[in-house]
Structures are given as C-alpha cells and as structure tokens.
Design a protein around this motif. Structure first.
Motif, PDB file in Angstrom:
ATOM      1  N   ILE A  50     -74.564  36.567  63.535  1.00  0.00           N
ATOM      2  CA  ILE A  50     -75.799  37.318  63.335  1.00  0.00           C
ATOM      3  C   ILE A  50     -76.850  36.769  64.297  1.00  0.00           C
ATOM      4  O   ILE A  50     -77.097  35.569  64.330  1.00  0.00           O
ATOM      5  CB  ILE A  50     -76.300  37.154  61.877  1.00  0.00           C
ATOM      6  N   HIS A  51     -77.439  37.663  65.085  1.00  0.00           N
ATOM      7  CA  HIS A  51     -78.510  37.260  65.990  1.00  0.00           C
ATOM      8  C   HIS A  51     -79.880  37.426  65.356  1.00  0.00           C
ATOM      9  O   HIS A  51     -80.820  36.740  65.701  1.00  0.00           O
ATOM     10  CB  HIS A  51     -78.449  38.047  67.301  1.00  0.00           C
ATOM     11  N   TRP A  52     -79.994  38.377  64.420  1.00  0.00           N
ATOM     12  CA  TRP A  52     -81.256  38.622  63.744  1.00  0.00           C
ATOM     13  C   TRP A  52     -81.021  39.527  62.546  1.00  0.00           C
ATOM     14  O   TRP A  52     -79.978  40.155  62.435  1.00  0.00           O
ATOM     15  CB  TRP A  52     -82.297  39.233  64.655  1.00  0.00           C
ATOM     16  N   GLY A  68     -76.043  42.993  67.161  1.00  0.00           N
ATOM     17  CA  GLY A  68     -76.009  41.678  66.549  1.00  0.00           C
ATOM     18  C   GLY A  68     -76.814  41.543  65.270  1.00  0.00           C
ATOM     19  O   GLY A  68     -76.963  40.445  64.753  1.00  0.00           O
ATOM     20  N   GLU A  69     -77.306  42.665  64.721  1.00  0.00           N
ATOM     21  CA  GLU A  69     -78.147  42.595  63.525  1.00  0.00           C
ATOM     22  C   GLU A  69     -77.331  42.510  62.239  1.00  0.00           C
ATOM     23  O   GLU A  69     -76.256  43.093  62.128  1.00  0.00           O
ATOM     24  CB  GLU A  69     -79.032  43.850  63.381  1.00  0.00           C
ATOM     25  N   ALA A  97     -71.680  51.697  66.347  1.00  0.00           N
ATOM     26  CA  ALA A  97     -71.906  52.128  67.731  1.00  0.00           C
ATOM     27  C   ALA A  97     -73.092  51.401  68.359  1.00  0.00           C
ATOM     28  O   ALA A  97     -73.098  51.138  69.564  1.00  0.00           O
ATOM     29  CB  ALA A  97     -72.130  53.641  67.786  1.00  0.00           C
ATOM     30  N   ALA A  98     -74.089  51.051  67.552  1.00  0.00           N
ATOM     31  CA  ALA A  98     -75.270  50.341  68.050  1.00  0.00           C
ATOM     32  C   ALA A  98     -75.022  48.834  68.178  1.00  0.00           C
ATOM     33  O   ALA A  98     -75.887  48.113  68.661  1.00  0.00           O
ATOM     34  CB  ALA A  98     -76.462  50.590  67.139  1.00  0.00           C
ATOM     35  N   GLY A  99     -73.865  48.372  67.724  1.00  0.00           N
ATOM     36  CA  GLY A  99     -73.561  46.953  67.828  1.00  0.00           C
ATOM     37  C   GLY A  99     -74.000  46.132  66.627  1.00  0.00           C
ATOM     38  O   GLY A  99     -74.043  44.902  66.708  1.00  0.00           O
ATOM     39  N   GLY A 100     -74.341  46.784  65.521  1.00  0.00           N
ATOM     40  CA  GLY A 100     -74.715  46.049  64.317  1.00  0.00           C
ATOM     41  C   GLY A 100     -73.588  45.121  63.889  1.00  0.00           C
ATOM     42  O   GLY A 100     -72.423  45.495  63.943  1.00  0.00           O
ATOM     43  N   ALA A 101     -73.939  43.911  63.472  1.00  0.00           N
ATOM     44  CA  ALA A 101     -72.932  42.907  63.123  1.00  0.00           C
ATOM     45  C   ALA A 101     -72.479  43.021  61.675  1.00  0.00           C
ATOM     46  O   ALA A 101     -71.308  42.756  61.365  1.00  0.00           O
ATOM     47  CB  ALA A 101     -73.484  41.508  63.381  1.00  0.00           C
ATOM     48  N   ALA A 102     -73.374  43.395  60.774  1.00  0.00           N
ATOM     49  CA  ALA A 102     -73.056  43.478  59.351  1.00  0.00           C
ATOM     50  C   ALA A 102     -74.136  44.290  58.656  1.00  0.00           C
ATOM     51  O   ALA A 102     -75.242  44.470  59.186  1.00  0.00           O
ATOM     52  CB  ALA A 102     -72.958  42.087  58.731  1.00  0.00           C
TER      53      ALA A 102
END
Length: 134
Positions: A50-52, A68-69, A97-102
């Motif tokens: 998780i980046h943020w 990474g969210e 598709a937006a790259g969300g992590a979880a």
C-alpha cells in the motif's frame, strides 16, 4: 528520476496492516500475500503493498486513483439492487484498472455486512478486500 506518481514514503505491506490487531482489519476476498503470485504454492513472489489510503464514495473512483491505494468505502454509493446486476464487477474492475492495491469496506453506518456480490467480484478480479470494523 523518481516516478512522480509514487509517493516519497516507503510502501506498507498489506500483511503488516492485517497483522495490527488494533486496526481489526480482516481480509475476506482476493489473493493473500501467501499466494500473491497466483500459483497457489504458498510462496508468493510479491506481496501486496500500500502506497497510500484514499476514501471515496464514488461509483467510479478510477479518475482519482493514482495506483497503489488502499481504497476505503462505507458503500454509500451502492444502489439497492446492486447485487443483481453488473455494478460490483464494474466497480471492482475499474479499481483494478486504475492500479488500486486493495479495497477496504467499512461496516456501519450504511451496511452491516460486506455485500456478497462485492466479495465475489474482488475474488474474480484478484483485488484484496478488507472488512473494516465500525
């Protein structure tokens, strides 16, 4: 030159958040870090990081995600008939598709449980889903 979309702080492994008893998070869908590579062998090549954290009650948060969210929602945006259509597939596929992590789904004040169709969609798209206590 560093990627401007990546924050200057170190990422936090999802497993570290899940290990914190004071947060009370519980993963209920999606790949676990023990199987992050999808091979089912229990030694995942990469764990979820998780980046943020970002909160959103939008039906389509895609335009506002950088990747990474840990996206947090209470499900205010979910229509009553969502479980019978493609709503959750569309919602989860856009986060992926937006790259969300979880995805973290908060229990209360709107929902007492995580919608079953959301759990199924997160499993189908490989998005870790966390139940967030009240």
């Amino acid at each position: 030159m560093p990627d401007p979309a990546v924050p200057p702080t170190p990422p936090v492994p999802l497993s570290a958040l899940l290990a914190r008893e004071d947060l009370g998070l519980r993963q209920i869908a999606g790949p676990t870090d023990a199987d992050a590579d999808g091979h089912g062998d229990g030694n995942g090549d990469t764990g979820t990081v998780i980046h943020w954290a970002h909160t959103s009650e939008m039906a389509d948060p895609y335009p506002y995600l950088l990747g990474g969210e840990l996206l947090l929602t209470a499900g205010v945006h979910i229509p009553e008939a969502a479980g019978s259509g493609t709503y959750f597939d569309d919602y989860v596929s856009r986060i992926v598709a937006a790259g969300g992590a979880a995805l973290g789904f908060g229990l209360a004040p709107v929902h007492d449980t995580v919608p079953r169709a959301l759990v199924a969609a997160c499993d189908a798209y490989g998005l870790p889903l966390l139940e967030v206590p009240p």
